[in-house]
Design a protein around this motif. Structure first.
Motif, PDB file in Angstrom:
ATOM      1  N   ILE A  55      38.840  32.698  31.562  1.00  0.00           N
ATOM      2  CA  ILE A  55      38.112  32.574  32.651  1.00  0.00           C
ATOM      3  C   ILE A  55      38.678  33.410  33.833  1.00  0.00           C
ATOM      4  N   HIS A  56      37.725  34.449  34.246  1.00  0.00           N
ATOM      5  CA  HIS A  56      38.051  35.283  35.425  1.00  0.00           C
ATOM      6  C   HIS A  56      37.823  34.918  36.844  1.00  0.00           C
ATOM      7  N   GLU A  57      38.727  33.952  37.387  1.00  0.00           N
ATOM      8  CA  GLU A  57      38.580  33.495  38.763  1.00  0.00           C
ATOM      9  C   GLU A  57      39.988  33.580  39.297  1.00  0.00           C
ATOM     10  N   LYS A  58      40.085  33.520  40.784  1.00  0.00           N
ATOM     11  CA  LYS A  58      41.256  33.131  41.271  1.00  0.00           C
ATOM     12  C   LYS A  58      41.709  31.641  41.330  1.00  0.00           C
ATOM     13  N   VAL A  59      42.854  31.011  41.119  1.00  0.00           N
ATOM     14  CA  VAL A  59      43.084  29.935  41.389  1.00  0.00           C
ATOM     15  C   VAL A  59      43.723  29.729  42.719  1.00  0.00           C
ATOM     16  N   ALA A  60      43.244  28.685  43.371  1.00  0.00           N
ATOM     17  CA  ALA A  60      43.685  28.373  44.743  1.00  0.00           C
ATOM     18  C   ALA A  60      44.995  27.607  44.629  1.00  0.00           C
TER      19      ALA A  60
ATOM     20  N   VAL B  49      43.284  25.820  24.723  1.00  0.00           N
ATOM     21  CA  VAL B  49      43.910  26.481  25.549  1.00  0.00           C
ATOM     22  C   VAL B  49      42.983  27.456  26.575  1.00  0.00           C
ATOM     23  N   ILE B  50      43.085  27.298  28.029  1.00  0.00           N
ATOM     24  CA  ILE B  50      42.227  28.027  28.907  1.00  0.00           C
ATOM     25  C   ILE B  50      43.273  28.794  29.667  1.00  0.00           C
ATOM     26  N   LEU B  51      42.783  30.106  29.793  1.00  0.00           N
ATOM     27  CA  LEU B  51      43.617  31.230  30.352  1.00  0.00           C
ATOM     28  C   LEU B  51      42.728  31.466  31.661  1.00  0.00           C
ATOM     29  N   ILE B  52      43.427  31.275  32.883  1.00  0.00           N
ATOM     30  CA  ILE B  52      42.668  31.739  34.088  1.00  0.00           C
ATOM     31  C   ILE B  52      43.565  33.020  34.658  1.00  0.00           C
ATOM     32  N   GLU B  53      42.651  33.817  34.764  1.00  0.00           N
ATOM     33  CA  GLU B  53      43.257  35.372  35.369  1.00  0.00           C
ATOM     34  C   GLU B  53      42.209  35.887  36.333  1.00  0.00           C
ATOM     35  N   GLN B  54      42.703  36.419  37.331  1.00  0.00           N
ATOM     36  CA  GLN B  54      41.529  36.817  38.328  1.00  0.00           C
ATOM     37  C   GLN B  54      41.068  38.066  37.891  1.00  0.00           C
ATOM     38  N   ASN B  55      41.778  38.999  37.424  1.00  0.00           N
ATOM     39  CA  ASN B  55      41.225  40.275  36.978  1.00  0.00           C
ATOM     40  C   ASN B  55      40.767  40.427  35.510  1.00  0.00           C
ATOM     41  N   GLU B  56      39.779  41.272  35.480  1.00  0.00           N
ATOM     42  CA  GLU B  56      39.120  41.298  34.004  1.00  0.00           C
ATOM     43  C   GLU B  56      40.016  42.162  33.252  1.00  0.00           C
ATOM     44  N   ASN B  57      40.734  43.189  33.870  1.00  0.00           N
ATOM     45  CA  ASN B  57      41.917  44.197  33.118  1.00  0.00           C
ATOM     46  C   ASN B  57      43.017  43.842  33.671  1.00  0.00           C
ATOM     47  N   TYR B  58      44.155  43.972  32.887  1.00  0.00           N
ATOM     48  CA  TYR B  58      45.404  44.080  33.363  1.00  0.00           C
ATOM     49  C   TYR B  58      46.165  45.448  33.046  1.00  0.00           C
ATOM     50  N   TYR B  59      46.767  45.956  34.237  1.00  0.00           N
ATOM     51  CA  TYR B  59      47.429  47.181  34.352  1.00  0.00           C
ATOM     52  C   TYR B  59      48.956  46.809  34.093  1.00  0.00           C
TER      53      TYR B  59
END
Ligand SMILES: Cc1cc2nc3c(=O)[nH]c(=O)nc-3n(C[C@H](O)[C@H](O)[C@H](O)COP(=O)(O)OP(=O)(O)OC[C@H]3O[C@@H](n4cnc5c(N)ncnc54)[C@H](O)[C@@H]3O)c2cc1C
Length: 424
Positions: free
Chosen positions: A105-110, A61-71
């Motif tokens: 992975i902290h990156e933005k998905v295009a 399972v790979i989770l891709i989220e652009q931010n390191e923290n979630y508010y």
């Protein structure tokens, strides 16, 4: 490794592995197991990634989220009203990595390419998948003079983070006797009771700090969620401080000037000291860029949450069309578990759970010790979700102070449990 070599390696399908959980080098599909990529680490995505690993530890399972923290937006209104610090609503992904072995992975998905079965990152990396879950949340429609950048002057604070802090600061800076104006959006939108909980807690702050102030809600709807309960609480706690104008009776907005903080309605120009403009909404940009939308939202098979447009890509949370369920964090969490379960069963060649059951509860604080709630249980049928009759319900009208105080405690308990379910 430069980008050209990286892409060549992918094209020739040379298998490399992750060098670190949070820094991707290059990948191809694993030979001995299935891979599910989850995009978006909010209420839907974080829950889905965790529960995929719980249901099927053998799946990568790979989770891709652009931010390191979630508010979180839930309890964001308590930050605006000064009841909690912004740290209270901040969460990270460390436990998902260390305890559940989700690769984050902290990156933005295009784009999620359903034909090629790949997720393409903005940095150019390409990640193949067997199945993907997409939970990008919402984006806003620019309208009536509210354009990109307007949120710097008139924050919507409908994605939590810097705007939550900005609205808090604007409220603190407002003069006693000033006017706080909210424009509440048309349906459908994220968290139907959200604007009205915010108004309640802003009123609580003003009553204690700037009691001569006034609140006006210009609503783009004729009615709103838990309306009777909210209005009962407003009258009891805040007298005539809050004025709600429905779309039919003075609420309809024709034009907005976010810098001047002026709203033109059908009848007049309303001037605000703090303007909290919440625009109309649609699925997050990634859903549009990935061809997952029809109109403003993503149609799904409600038994599995697989996209009705793109096979093997599942859309959960606010971006999906899952009415009767409201667009809420609890709904996204419930949908994430169903999607994770059905994917696990499909990958193991087992029949899906049929019909799956889902749930939602929305607590709202009218004051720190005054809570109200609505709850429902749902069943997913062929192409629609229906409410299970007799399950769930609404807080009663005219309840005692003790009852409301208990519901407020439940609201805090809900928040702690829900965020633990996502991140711990
Ligand atoms: C004021 C307010 C109060 C609320 N209160 C409640 C409440 O009390 N209870 C409740 O149940 N719900 C509440 N909600 C609703 C709740 O916040 C949403 O329904 C929930 O966040 C939806 O989850 P989601 O996964 O669809 O989207 P989100 O939680 O917004 O998550 C989307 C994630 O995807 C990421 N992302 C998006 N695009 C990309 C990309 N291209 N690449 C990488 N990452 C990307 C984003 O960074 C984000 O982290 C409230 C909302 C508001 C605004």
């Amino acid at each position: 490794m430069n980008r050209r070599n990286f892409n060549k390696l992918l094209v020739s399908s040379v298998a490399l592995s992750f060098t670190a959980c949070s820094s991707l080098t290059s990948v191809s599909l694993p030979k001995d197991k299935k891979r599910v990529v989850v995009v978006g680490g909010g209420f839907g995505g974080a829950t889905a990634a965790k529960y995929l690993k719980k249901f099927s530890p053998e799946t990568e399972v790979i989770l891709i989220e652009q931010n390191e923290n979630y508010y979180t937006c839930p309890f964001g209104n308590t930050v605006i009203a000064g009841m909690n610090d912004i740290e209270y609503i901040k969460h990270d992904y460390k436990t998902l990595e260390s305890k559940y072995k989700v690769q984050v992975i902290h990156e933005k998905v295009a784009k999620v390419d359903g034909v090629a079965h790949t997720v393409i990152l903005e940095n150019g990396d390409v990640i193949p998948f067997h199945k993907a879950i997409v939970s990008p949340g919402i984006d806003f429609k620019y309208e009536k003079g509210y354009v990109e950048g307007s949120e710097m002057y008139s924050p919507h604070a409908y994605k939590a983070g810097p705007q939550t802090t900005l609205l808090r600061e604007q409220l603190e800076g407002m003069k006693d006797g000033g006017t706080y104006v909210m424009v509440s959006p048309p349906n459908p939108f994220r968290c139907p009771p959200g604007p009205y909980e915010r108004i309640s807690l802003v009123a609580h702050y003003l009553k204690n700090n700037k009691p001569n102030s006034k609140i006006i809600i210009l609503d783009q709807k004729a009615k709103f969620s838990k309306q009777g309960l909210f209005q009962e609480g407003w009258e009891k706690l805040y007298g005539d401080m809050i004025e709600w104008r429905s779309v039919e009776f003075g609420g309809k907005v024709e034009k907005v000037d976010p810098m001047k903080k002026e709203i033109t309605t059908e009848d007049e120009v309303v001037k605000a000291d703090v303007l909290n403009y919440i625009p109309s909404q649609k699925a997050g940009k990634l859903a549009f860029d990935s061809g997952l939308t029809k109109g403003d939202w993503c149609p799904v098979n409600t038994k599995t949450f697989e996209s009705r447009i793109v096979k093997d890509v599942y859309v959960i949370g606010d971006a999906s069309i899952a009415s009767k369920m409201p667009k809420s964090g609890f709904s996204a969490n419930s949908q994430a578990k169903i999607a994770a379960l059905q994917i696990t069963r499909k990958l193991r060649n087992k029949p899906i759970v049929n019909p799956p059951k889902l749930a939602n509860t929305c607590y709202s604080l009218v004051a720190p010790n005054y809570g109200i709630s609505v709850a429902a249980v749902y069943e997913a049928h062929e192409d629609k979700i229906i409410k299970v009759p007799g399950a769930g319900g609404l807080s009663p009208m005219n309840a005692s102070e003790g009852f409301r105080a208990t519901e407020a405690e439940y609201a805090v308990g809900w928040y702690k449990n829900q965020t633990a379910d996502m991140f711990s």
